[in-house]
Design a protein around this motif. Structure first.
Motif, PDB file in Angstrom:
ATOM      1  N   GLU A 162      38.301  18.113  32.321  1.00 57.99           N
ATOM      2  CA  GLU A 162      38.382  18.006  30.865  1.00 57.99           C
ATOM      3  C   GLU A 162      39.754  18.494  30.409  1.00 57.99           C
ATOM      4  OE1 GLU A 162      35.141  19.918  28.946  1.00 57.99           O
ATOM      5  OE2 GLU A 162      33.618  18.635  29.890  1.00 57.99           O
ATOM      6  N   ILE A 163      40.405  17.673  29.636  1.00 59.14           N
ATOM      7  CA  ILE A 163      41.762  17.973  29.155  1.00 59.14           C
ATOM      8  C   ILE A 163      41.729  17.997  27.631  1.00 59.14           C
ATOM      9  CG2 ILE A 163      44.169  17.207  29.117  1.00 59.14           C
ATOM     10  CD1 ILE A 163      43.561  15.698  31.745  1.00 59.14           C
ATOM     11  N   GLU A 164      42.256  19.050  27.054  1.00 60.11           N
ATOM     12  CA  GLU A 164      42.319  19.151  25.585  1.00 60.11           C
ATOM     13  C   GLU A 164      43.775  19.261  25.153  1.00 60.11           C
ATOM     14  OE1 GLU A 164      40.865  21.956  21.825  1.00 60.11           O
ATOM     15  OE2 GLU A 164      40.448  22.567  23.889  1.00 60.11           O
ATOM     16  N   VAL A 165      44.153  18.422  24.209  1.00 62.07           N
ATOM     17  CA  VAL A 165      45.500  18.454  23.645  1.00 62.07           C
ATOM     18  C   VAL A 165      45.434  19.176  22.302  1.00 62.07           C
ATOM     19  CG1 VAL A 165      47.455  17.111  22.792  1.00 62.07           C
ATOM     20  CG2 VAL A 165      46.163  16.323  24.793  1.00 62.07           C
ATOM     21  N   ILE A 166      46.121  20.305  22.208  1.00 61.44           N
ATOM     22  CA  ILE A 166      46.164  21.080  20.963  1.00 61.44           C
ATOM     23  C   ILE A 166      47.451  20.711  20.227  1.00 61.44           C
ATOM     24  CG2 ILE A 166      46.238  23.396  19.957  1.00 61.44           C
ATOM     25  CD1 ILE A 166      44.763  24.383  22.450  1.00 61.44           C
ATOM     26  N   ARG A 167      47.277  20.111  19.070  1.00 64.89           N
ATOM     27  CA  ARG A 167      48.437  19.688  18.291  1.00 64.89           C
ATOM     28  C   ARG A 167      49.093  20.915  17.642  1.00 64.89           C
ATOM     29  NH1 ARG A 167      49.446  14.958  20.546  1.00 64.89           N
ATOM     30  NH2 ARG A 167      47.892  13.339  20.082  1.00 64.89           N
ATOM     31  N   VAL A 168      50.382  21.053  17.870  1.00 62.79           N
ATOM     32  CA  VAL A 168      51.137  22.181  17.318  1.00 62.79           C
ATOM     33  C   VAL A 168      52.108  21.661  16.279  1.00 62.79           C
ATOM     34  CG1 VAL A 168      52.695  24.093  17.828  1.00 62.79           C
ATOM     35  CG2 VAL A 168      50.926  23.460  19.473  1.00 62.79           C
ATOM     36  N   THR A 169      51.963  22.169  15.064  1.00 64.50           N
ATOM     37  CA  THR A 169      52.887  21.814  13.989  1.00 64.50           C
ATOM     38  C   THR A 169      53.438  23.085  13.365  1.00 64.50           C
ATOM     39  OG1 THR A 169      51.022  21.675  12.425  1.00 64.50           O
ATOM     40  CG2 THR A 169      51.763  19.624  13.470  1.00 64.50           C
ATOM     41  N   GLU A 170      54.611  22.973  12.791  1.00 63.07           N
ATOM     42  CA  GLU A 170      55.272  24.115  12.152  1.00 63.07           C
ATOM     43  C   GLU A 170      55.824  23.697  10.802  1.00 63.07           C
ATOM     44  OE1 GLU A 170      56.929  26.349  16.200  1.00 63.07           O
ATOM     45  OE2 GLU A 170      58.275  25.111  14.992  1.00 63.07           O
ATOM     46  N   LYS A 171      55.849  24.655   9.895  1.00 61.39           N
ATOM     47  CA  LYS A 171      56.509  24.405   8.615  1.00 61.39           C
ATOM     48  C   LYS A 171      57.099  25.708   8.097  1.00 61.39           C
ATOM     49  CE  LYS A 171      52.903  25.116   5.110  1.00 61.39           C
ATOM     50  NZ  LYS A 171      52.162  24.487   3.989  1.00 61.39           N
ATOM     51  N   GLU A 172      58.126  25.579   7.290  1.00 64.44           N
ATOM     52  CA  GLU A 172      58.768  26.751   6.682  1.00 64.44           C
ATOM     53  C   GLU A 172      58.472  26.769   5.194  1.00 64.44           C
ATOM     54  OE1 GLU A 172      62.901  27.046   7.510  1.00 64.44           O
ATOM     55  OE2 GLU A 172      62.664  27.008   9.695  1.00 64.44           O
TER      56      GLU A 172
END
Length: 322
Positions: free
Chosen positions: A140-150
């Motif tokens: 089982e593979i899980e992709v965790i979406r990483v986003t950033e904002k200032e």
């Protein structure tokens, strides 16, 4: 005649043996030794009249599913000492963006599996799975979406407290010379999100818009005063709330009969046996306590109930005598 038939028999037998040896040699010559690795096992065999890798697999009753892979390819010409490797396909689950997809594949890299499932992996995305270089069955593979904002936000800047000496004030008492005022800072913050949920805040830059103003507190230094024409030497002064009580029919907490000059205290603030001077009451010592006497509170013993009523509650200076 006997010799002639004997010679013919010898030649005949020799010819048959020679033909047999020739056929045997030809049989072994036409056999091809190969090894087949499948399902973690290595099968060593010899094949006869087999032209392709597929022929060798058929001889050993090895069937291939649609996604299985074989090296060399099944259509490859079979040669002596050929090493055949069969990789069975298996199921792998990939979850990303709230969706789970299942693929059937042979061992491939994790990134390849994600791509086959139709997901695009971002540079900062996190992959959560088993610590393997290539996929394994039922992984089982899980992709965790990483986003950033200032973003920028204002924040209060606390003021500091400056302390100065005041030779006109008793030691233990303080006086506010200047009230403090908080400042204001403009902070630039980088916020990190995992699958849309905030996980971290990092301060990138801070600019003070309004400088804080420090609070200035004067600390008393006097350790001697005059009360009733007498000099009073003390260690410190405490500003406390004082109430009054009279006879209850019980001894004090220290086992004494109550009398004028005894006060009830919180022993964590003033220890039993401490000699004090209370403005408006006079000399006393700590000999009692009570359930309501907590912190900066004292209770003064008086002879009459009317005296207690007249005293009421008031703030007084309590001098802790030397």
């Amino acid at each position: 005649m006997h010799n002639i038939w004997s010679r013919r028999s010898t030649f005949l037998i020799g010819g048959v043996v020679a033909i047999g040896l020739l056929l045997g040699s030809l049989f072994f010559a036409l056999q091809k030794p190969v090894s087949i690795e499948v399902d973690g096992k290595v099968i060593k065999t010899r094949v006869f009249f087999a032209n392709t890798v597929a022929d060798a697999l058929t001889k050993e009753h090895i069937k291939l599913a649609a996604q299985d892979k074989v090296e060399p390819a099944a259509s490859s010409v079979l040669r002596k000492n050929t090493k055949i490797k069969v990789a069975r396909a298996f199921k792998v689950k990939i979850t990303a963006d709230g969706t789970t997809k299942e693929i059937v594949t042979t061992p491939i890299t994790i990134k390849e599996a994600i791509k086959i499932a139709g997901f695009k992996l971002g540079n900062k995305d996190i992959v959560k799975t088993l610590p393997t270089l290539k996929t394994v069955p039922n992984q089982e593979i899980e992709v965790i979406r990483v986003t950033e904002k200032e973003q920028t936000e204002q924040q209060e800047v606390p003021f500091q407290v400056e302390r100065t000496s005041d030779p006109t004030l008793e030691k233990g008492l303080t006086r506010t010379v200047a009230g403090g005022k908080k400042g204001v800072a403009l902070n630039t913050v980088k916020i990190t999100y995992h699958n849309g949920q905030e996980t971290k805040r990092e301060l990138i830059k801070s600019q003070v818009l309004v400088q804080p103003q420090n609070r200035v507190t004067a600390m008393g230094t006097i350790t001697s005063v005059s009360r009733g024409g007498q000099r009073l030497d003390f260690r410190e002064v405490k500003s406390m709330e004082a109430s009054a009580y009279t006879y209850t029919g019980y001894r004090t907490a220290t086992g004494q009969q109550p009398r004028v000059g005894m006060i009830a205290v919180d022993p964590r603030v003033i220890s039993f046996g401490t000699r004090v001077y209370v403005d408006g009451y006079g000399y006393a010592y700590a000999a009692d306590t009570g359930g309501m006497i907590k912190g900066d509170r004292i209770d003064l013993f008086m002879e009459e109930y009317s005296q207690c009523v007249n005293w009421g509650r008031r703030n007084v200076n309590v001098y802790i005598l030397k």
